[in-house]
Write an enzyme that holds these catalytic residues in place. Structure first.
Site, PDB file in Angstrom:
ATOM      1  N   HIS A  11       0.821  -1.215   0.000  1.00 45.34           N
ATOM      2  CA  HIS A  11       0.000   0.000   0.000  1.00 45.34           C
ATOM      3  C   HIS A  11       0.855   1.264   0.000  1.00 45.34           C
ATOM      4  CE1 HIS A  11      -3.248  -2.698   0.754  1.00 45.34           C
ATOM      5  NE2 HIS A  11      -2.764  -3.077   1.915  1.00 45.34           N
ATOM      6  N   HIS A  49      -7.620  -4.279  -1.100  1.00 44.69           N
ATOM      7  CA  HIS A  49      -7.102  -5.599  -1.444  1.00 44.69           C
ATOM      8  C   HIS A  49      -7.930  -6.168  -2.581  1.00 44.69           C
ATOM      9  CE1 HIS A  49      -6.585  -4.842   2.907  1.00 44.69           C
ATOM     10  NE2 HIS A  49      -5.348  -5.103   2.588  1.00 44.69           N
TER      11      HIS A  49
END
Lengths: 216, 331
Positions: free
Chosen positions: B56, B218
């Protein structure tokens, strides 16, 4: 036939490892359908590290379970680290003083695994998690112990219950974890944790039965 | 998969090595290879810790820095750090005033943080937590506690980190971070899926010519799949999800953060920001400060997230405090 001698447990542990390694891609595929697809690779990473760690060691079943639990807990993380870490460490604790385990002991061990899991995360049968595999396996062992069944018989019944439990997750809607965000879209797919739990219980059962035969 | 890789299993550790080499003026390693910390954590302040899966960037390690986070626990790609890593991060960040752990609402993170807090308590270390749940699309409003944390986490770290730097005690830091996230709402639109390096193929599909509104970091599916729209239409769709949820109303002062998901060029993020600004300003809401860039990504996913936080005097002051990290540099 006597009980399973825990000092002969290393092949059982290695059988579990092989079970996860061989199913790495399959677990990833199942997880990928409703999760992010990393269950196979994370489990494989943890179990392979464990195999390397015990490769040169003379290690028994109980000690091995504890080491595996510790390793998943301290090195793998994710959801599976605390979940399987707690299950294996609790299982090991429940049989730590025993040299030989019989049906009642295996039942106690699996029950302790389920209790250990519940300390980390709630989750009931029907939530589409590994509890759907572990709880019926536990129930089958309890019944077998009560009926005084032999260890191989009891383990066969546990395997059947675990597989049935695993398959039951296909038609469920996820209530826990990442796939619970999907609601109805999670229906129609097996739960990856239920699948890996079934592999683990099955390989433990098969490994123990092989050791009993080899010793008999 | 066209990737710059060695063994995919080693990507997180190798990324950390490179990160520390480049940002050695801000961060440093610790005894735990999965914990990075701020180079000089000032004495006498509350420690601020976060952690989460990798993939991320700049979250989470990019928010270690001056007036931000003091230590970060690092997990595998899209997978929570271990409880041991969180615990080590707590210990590293502690300066005797306790530790605020500010993290996102994911089952793995919840479990590992919970265990780490328990272990810390045994060692006599006080840790309190705030769980970000800013993603409007991930659960209905009446089940807000189930919502995921997404880019709103950046503003939570900004506010919590500033409060700690300003000398707030643990309860005050926790209260400020909680207020920040309570006042924050986000939504994402995904245009392409992402691929976990060790898996090698995307595990879901966004068909060319379509986009997924409400997608998670995700790749968790969103609330709607629709034909690909113009930036103006996307902006309207995002604003229409985010503003009514809080609700943000005329007269409010807000921070707006538009983050790319990893593969969308920053040029397009500015286009989207411009459209969003027009819509929000058009509703009589004043944007006190705007952020546009890659703040919280999902590997190489294309798309963007919109985050809006309502300000009060305290939040405004904390958001305005200068900070210096790889992820945000603010004078």
């Amino acid at each position: 036939m006597g009980g399973f001698k825990v000092k002969d447990g290393k092949p059982v542990l290695l059988k579990m490892v092989a079970g996860i390694q061989q199913n790495k891609d399959y677990l990833g595929e199942v997880d990928g359908l409703i999760g992010d697809g990393d269950h196979g690779m994370n489990m494989n990473k943890g179990f392979t590290m464990f195999a390397e760690q015990i490769a040169a060691k003379d290690i028994g079943f109980t000690e091995g379970l504890d080491e595996l639990g510790n390793l998943l807990f301290s090195k793998i993380g994710g959801s599976m680290g605390p979940i399987y870490g707690s299950i294996f460490m609790s299982m090991a604790e429940s049989i730590e003083d025993l040299e030989e385990i019989d049906t009642a002991d295996v039942s106690k061990m699996v029950n302790a695994g389920l209790d250990g899991l519940h300390e980390v995360v709630k989750g009931e049968v029907g939530d589409k998690t590994l509890v759907d595999t572990l709880a019926p396996a536990n129930e089958a062992l309890k019944q077998a112990a009560k009926a005084g069944k032999s260890l191989p018989e009891a383990l066969e019944e546990m395997k059947a219950a675990a597989a049935k439990g695993r398959d039951s997750t296909k038609d469920l809607v996820a209530k826990f974890g990442r796939s619970s965000r999907l609601g109805e879209r999670s229906r129609g797919v097996l739960d990856a944790g239920a699948v890996s739990c079934c592999i683990i219980l099955t390989t433990i059962a098969d490994g123990i039965v092989e050791q009993l035969r080899a010793g008999a | 998969m066209q990737r710059i890789l060695n063994n995919p299993d080693d990507i997180v550790d190798e990324m950390l090595k490179g990160f520390v080499k480049v940002h050695g003026d801000i961060v440093t390693t610790t005894d735990n290879p999965r914990v990075l910390k701020r180079k000089d954590i000032p004495a006498g302040k509350v420690g601020v810790v976060t952690g989460g899966g990798s993939g991320h960037k700049p979250a989470f390690i990019g928010y270690i820095g001056e007036n931000l986070c003091d230590a970060v626990a690092v997990g595998e790609i899209c997978s929570s750090p271990t409880a041991a890593a969180f615990l080590d991060a707590f210990k590293t960040a502690d300066r005797g005033k306790g530790v605020a752990c500010l993290y996102g609402n994911y089952s793995g993170d919840n479990m590992n943080v919970k265990m780490a807090v328990k272990m810390a308590k045994k060692e006599g270390l006080e840790v309190k937590t705030v769980v970000a749940n800013d993603d409007v699309a991930s659960a209905p409003k009446d089940e807000q506690e189930k919502r995921r944390g997404v880019a709103g986490e950046v503003l939570m770290w900004k506010v919590g980190g500033a409060k700690a730097a300003a000398g707030g005690n643990l309860d005050e830091v926790i209260a400020a971070a909680q207020k920040a996230i309570d006042n924050t709402r986000s939504v994402g639109i995904g245009l392409t899926p992402c691929t976990l390096p060790a898996v090698g193929h995307p595990n879901f599909e966004i068909k060319p010519g379509t986009m997924e509104v409400g997608i998670g970091h995700h790749g968790e599916p969103g609330i709607e799949v629709c034909p690909l729209e113009t930036a103006a239409q996307m902006a309207k769709r995002m604003v229409d999800v985010v503003l009514p949820d809080y609700p943000f109303v005329s007269g409010d002062e807000v921070v707006v953060l538009v983050s790319g998901l990893g593969a969308t060029p920053i040029m397009e993020i500015y286009v989207l920001y411009d459209e969003i600004e027009k819509l929000i300003a058009g509703k009589g809401i004043r944007i006190h400060r705007g952020y546009a860039g890659n703040y919280f990504t999902s590997l190489e996913m294309m798309g963007a997230t919109l985050t809006v936080m309502k300000l009060d005097d305290e939040l405004k002051k904390l958001v305005d405090m200068p900070c210096y990290s790889m992820g945000i540099k603010q004078k």
